[in-house]
Design a protein around this motif. Structure first.
Motif, PDB file in Angstrom:
ATOM      1  N   GLU A   1     -44.361   5.056 -13.931  1.00 20.58           N
ATOM      2  CA  GLU A   1     -44.053   4.769 -12.533  1.00 20.58           C
ATOM      3  C   GLU A   1     -44.053   3.257 -12.325  1.00 20.58           C
ATOM      4  OE1 GLU A   1     -46.685   7.727 -10.077  1.00 20.58           O
ATOM      5  OE2 GLU A   1     -47.634   7.304 -12.017  1.00 20.58           O
ATOM      6  N   THR A   2     -43.155   2.768 -11.499  1.00 20.98           N
ATOM      7  CA  THR A   2     -43.064   1.340 -11.219  1.00 20.98           C
ATOM      8  C   THR A   2     -43.442   1.070  -9.770  1.00 20.98           C
ATOM      9  OG1 THR A   2     -41.305   1.038 -12.862  1.00 20.98           O
ATOM     10  CG2 THR A   2     -41.551  -0.685 -11.193  1.00 20.98           C
ATOM     11  N   PHE A   3     -44.263   0.048  -9.568  1.00 15.27           N
ATOM     12  CA  PHE A   3     -44.673  -0.379  -8.233  1.00 15.27           C
ATOM     13  C   PHE A   3     -44.292  -1.851  -8.075  1.00 15.27           C
ATOM     14  CE2 PHE A   3     -47.522   2.956  -9.671  1.00 15.27           C
ATOM     15  CZ  PHE A   3     -47.467   3.860  -8.623  1.00 15.27           C
ATOM     16  N   SER A   4     -43.515  -2.159  -7.045  1.00 15.49           N
ATOM     17  CA  SER A   4     -43.037  -3.526  -6.822  1.00 15.49           C
ATOM     18  C   SER A   4     -43.782  -4.170  -5.667  1.00 15.49           C
ATOM     19  CB  SER A   4     -41.527  -3.511  -6.523  1.00 15.49           C
ATOM     20  OG  SER A   4     -40.802  -3.009  -7.630  1.00 15.49           O
ATOM     21  N   PHE A   5     -44.070  -5.464  -5.824  1.00 12.45           N
ATOM     22  CA  PHE A   5     -44.828  -6.220  -4.819  1.00 12.45           C
ATOM     23  C   PHE A   5     -44.155  -7.580  -4.621  1.00 12.45           C
ATOM     24  CE2 PHE A   5     -47.629  -3.636  -7.442  1.00 12.45           C
ATOM     25  CZ  PHE A   5     -48.188  -2.788  -6.503  1.00 12.45           C
ATOM     26  N   GLY A   6     -42.990  -7.591  -4.012  1.00 10.77           N
ATOM     27  CA  GLY A   6     -42.311  -8.858  -3.786  1.00 10.77           C
ATOM     28  C   GLY A   6     -41.786  -9.433  -5.082  1.00 10.77           C
ATOM     29  N   ASN A   7     -42.429 -10.525  -5.571  1.00  8.94           N
ATOM     30  CA  ASN A   7     -41.904 -11.216  -6.749  1.00  8.94           C
ATOM     31  C   ASN A   7     -42.507 -10.731  -8.065  1.00  8.94           C
ATOM     32  OD1 ASN A   7     -44.461 -12.219  -6.349  1.00  8.94           O
ATOM     33  ND2 ASN A   7     -43.916 -14.354  -6.832  1.00  8.94           N
ATOM     34  N   TRP A   8     -43.272  -9.639  -8.015  1.00 13.04           N
ATOM     35  CA  TRP A   8     -43.795  -9.116  -9.280  1.00 13.04           C
ATOM     36  C   TRP A   8     -43.929  -7.600  -9.184  1.00 13.04           C
ATOM     37  CZ3 TRP A   8     -48.702  -6.744 -10.102  1.00 13.04           C
ATOM     38  CH2 TRP A   8     -49.534  -6.704  -8.987  1.00 13.04           C
ATOM     39  N   SER A   9     -44.102  -6.976 -10.307  1.00 13.62           N
ATOM     40  CA  SER A   9     -44.217  -5.526 -10.338  1.00 13.62           C
ATOM     41  C   SER A   9     -45.158  -5.109 -11.460  1.00 13.62           C
ATOM     42  CB  SER A   9     -42.841  -4.875 -10.546  1.00 13.62           C
ATOM     43  OG  SER A   9     -42.340  -5.191 -11.829  1.00 13.62           O
TER      44      SER A   9
ATOM     45  N   VAL B   1     -54.887  -9.059  -9.582  1.00 12.81           N
ATOM     46  CA  VAL B   1     -53.600  -9.166  -8.884  1.00 12.81           C
ATOM     47  C   VAL B   1     -53.067 -10.607  -8.875  1.00 12.81           C
ATOM     48  CG1 VAL B   1     -52.481  -8.942  -6.637  1.00 12.81           C
ATOM     49  CG2 VAL B   1     -53.895  -7.070  -7.523  1.00 12.81           C
ATOM     50  N   PRO B   2     -53.878 -11.631  -8.545  1.00 13.96           N
ATOM     51  CA  PRO B   2     -53.340 -12.994  -8.593  1.00 13.96           C
ATOM     52  C   PRO B   2     -52.831 -13.386  -9.977  1.00 13.96           C
ATOM     53  CG  PRO B   2     -55.392 -12.951  -7.365  1.00 13.96           C
ATOM     54  CD  PRO B   2     -55.247 -11.597  -7.986  1.00 13.96           C
ATOM     55  N   LEU B   3     -53.525 -12.952 -11.023  1.00 14.62           N
ATOM     56  CA  LEU B   3     -53.065 -13.281 -12.373  1.00 14.62           C
ATOM     57  C   LEU B   3     -51.758 -12.569 -12.699  1.00 14.62           C
ATOM     58  CD1 LEU B   3     -56.449 -13.236 -14.330  1.00 14.62           C
ATOM     59  CD2 LEU B   3     -55.053 -15.239 -13.787  1.00 14.62           C
ATOM     60  N   ALA B   4     -51.641 -11.328 -12.257  1.00 16.37           N
ATOM     61  CA  ALA B   4     -50.387 -10.595 -12.466  1.00 16.37           C
ATOM     62  C   ALA B   4     -49.251 -11.249 -11.699  1.00 16.37           C
ATOM     63  CB  ALA B   4     -50.554  -9.139 -12.050  1.00 16.37           C
ATOM     64  N   ALA B   5     -49.521 -11.641 -10.449  1.00 18.20           N
ATOM     65  CA  ALA B   5     -48.488 -12.243  -9.605  1.00 18.20           C
ATOM     66  C   ALA B   5     -48.032 -13.593 -10.137  1.00 18.20           C
ATOM     67  CB  ALA B   5     -49.001 -12.376  -8.182  1.00 18.20           C
ATOM     68  N   SER B   6     -48.903 -14.270 -10.888  1.00 22.50           N
ATOM     69  CA  SER B   6     -48.534 -15.587 -11.427  1.00 22.50           C
ATOM     70  C   SER B   6     -47.432 -15.483 -12.473  1.00 22.50           C
ATOM     71  CB  SER B   6     -49.765 -16.262 -12.053  1.00 22.50           C
ATOM     72  OG  SER B   6     -50.095 -15.662 -13.315  1.00 22.50           O
TER      73      SER B   6
END
Length: 311
Positions: free
Chosen positions: A9-17, A73-78
């Motif tokens: 399953e894929t979950f998207s959060f703006g500029n990262w997923s 989450v911040p590390l993933a978003a980076s």
């Protein structure tokens, strides 16, 4: 080559997923893990959460989503890392009890969870993630928080792909030693400590008389959990690995005595291992000083990643 995922399953959060990948479990129960998707292949960083059954992520796919793993989450978003976390087998959708304990985790979780079953799930998930394109299999960091430190050390000892381990608030020897060290560090008289030690020994005797029980509890967890963790030493497991090690501990940690961590540090350094140590004055188990202060906790987590990136 890892077995194919049973579900993805894929979950998207703006500029990262990120993806939630579910595998057929070696022991029947499926193993689910989460993996962020950086733009290009990046170092693989697995966070192993502490005790209890609180899911690493809740409400995915809804507006009420949340994460229980600090800084994931911040590390993933980076986009600089392929971030990974694993669900504990049989964990409920949410924990209806005191966080960090097994209260409210349900019979299925408590009858199954142990050091060995949790390590098996983590190994299966990490083996699968190493075959995927998101992460660089030559640069793998496992970060163990509290109870997760024992598993991070176990993974490093079992999987040579783990090149770096960071431990925060982690036991350095066995968790049984932690109980003994806390008693000796207490302010009571020698007579008081002897009584406490006798009580501890009586409880341990009960646990070892029924080590597989998921219904009998001590100190917030089933006998099954305690007996399996009592048999493991993080320091010993790290000596069976080639990983470089970063250790951070609060000097006022009331859950894991820093003396336990110091035993591991001395053990590793005595064998010439690459160990970086950070002792945080006046900080507790969560690296928080008496007056609070999330910026201080963030600084300690940032230091872990700088250490990892520096090699």
């Amino acid at each position: 080559h890892a077995a194919p995922a049973a579900k993805q399953e894929t979950f998207s959060f703006g500029n990262w997923s990120m993806q939630r990948i579910t595998l057929p479990g070696d022991a029947g129960q499926p193993v689910s893990y989460y993996l962020s998707a950086p733009k290009v292949k990046a170092p693989l960083v697995l966070f192993v959460q502490g005790s209890g059954c609180t899911p690493p992520f809740s409400g995915l796919g809804t507006a009420e989503r949340s994460s229980a793993i600090f800084n994931w989450v911040p590390l993933a978003a980076s986009g600089r890392y392929a971030m990974m976390a694993v669900d504990k087998p049989y964990q409920p959708v949410r924990q209806d009890g005191e966080p960090g304990s097994a209260a409210g985790c349900g019979d299925a979780f408590n009858n199954h969870f142990s050091y060995d079953t949790w390590l098996a799930a983590l190994r299966q998930a990490l083996r699968h993630a190493l075959t995927r394109p998101e992460g660089d299999a030559t640069r793998v960091l496992v970060v163990g928080i509290s109870e997760g430190g024992a598993l991070a050390a176990g993974l490093a000892g079992a999987m040579p792909e783990v090149g770096a381990v960071a431990l925060s608030g982690a036991s350095g020897t066995t968790q049984l030693y932690d109980f003994v060290a806390r008693i000796h560090q207490g302010s009571g008289t020698d007579a008081d400590k002897l009584r406490e030690l006798a009580s501890l020994e009586a409880t341990v005797k009960d646990i070892l008389a029924d080590p597989a029980s998921g219904s009998k509890f001590a100190w917030g967890h089933p006998y099954r959990r305690w007996s399996s963790f009592f048999a493991q030493s993080a320091g010993d497991n790290l000596l069976h690995s080639k990983a470089r090690v970063y250790i951070v501990s609060g000097m006022q940690d009331g859950s894991t005595p820093i003396l336990s961590t110091e035993v591991m540090i001395a053990q590793l350094r005595g064998q010439g291992r690459d160990v970086t140590v950070r002792r945080v004055p006046n900080a507790n188990h969560d690296l928080v000083p008496p007056d609070g202060g999330m910026p201080e906790v963030q600084a300690e987590h940032d230091a872990i990643m700088r250490w990892f990136d520096g090699r």
